[in-house]
Design an enzyme around this catalytic site. Structure first.
Site, PDB file in Angstrom:
ATOM      1  CB  SER A 195      -0.934   0.007   1.206  1.00  0.00           C
ATOM      2  OG  SER A 195      -0.202  -0.026   2.404  1.00  0.00           O
ATOM      3  CB  CYS A 196       4.423   1.873   0.846  1.00  0.00           C
ATOM      4  SG  CYS A 196       4.389   1.436   2.593  1.00  0.00           S
ATOM      5  CB  ILE A 197       3.417   5.963  -2.723  1.00  0.00           C
ATOM      6  CG1 ILE A 197       1.909   5.847  -2.631  1.00  0.00           C
ATOM      7  CG2 ILE A 197       3.867   6.670  -4.009  1.00  0.00           C
ATOM      8  CD1 ILE A 197       1.221   5.270  -3.823  1.00  0.00           C
TER       9      ILE A 197
END
Length: 164
Positions: free
Chosen positions: A30-32
């Protein structure tokens, strides 16, 4: 040419100048992974953004790239510190997946989607153009940012590799 590799861990940003620099974020769910690039100065910054908004924090000093709303200004400041011009910066990003589908999941709990929107909003507020992205879905990614070309290479298990 021998390349110097730096890895951005959760909430961290790494940076470099010149053609021998590769910046990496492993295992984005879910991180960018947000890459800022000044192609003229060959300056690059890669931020591993974990959450959308610093208001979600519990106080104390957060790593510079933990939250999208503070990661983008920190990355712009780091690029400028290295000789990049904010007016020339362009952005590429990958990640923001929904890693654990849950029946009835509402938008509030979809951290990946919220991260995507928060990074886009922070880039717009900073006047940075987002020129390429590979976001969403339900699979993890690893990114390698090559400062000489500005390419963000996105690798995905079972889906191969492509260049943004």
């Amino acid at each position: 040419m021998s390349r110097h590799t730096q890895v951005a861990g959760l909430g961290e940003l790494v940076s470099g100048v010149g053609p021998d620099q590769v910046l990496v974020c492993y295992g984005l769910g879910s991180c960018i992974g947000l890459a800022l690039h000044d192609p003229v100065a060959q300056v690059g910054v890669l931020a591993h953004v974990v959450l959308p908004d610093s208001s979600l924090g519990r106080g104390g000093k957060a790593p510079p790239a933990k939250y999208a709303d503070i990661a983008v200004p920190a990355a712009v400041a780091e690029a400028a510190r290295l000789g990049g011009q904010p007016s020339r910066l362009v952005a590429r990003m990958a990640g923001g997946a929904r890693m654990f589908p849950v029946a009835g999941l509402n938008g509030t709990l979809d951290i990946g989607a919220r991260n995507i929107e928060a990074v886009r909003a922070a880039l717009a507020a900073a006047g940075i153009r987002l020129i390429a992205e590979d976001t969403g879905g339900s699979y993890g990614r690893t990114v390698q940012f090559f400062i000489d070309t500005g390419h963000l290479v996105v690798s995905t298990v079972g889906r191969g590799e492509h260049v943004l």
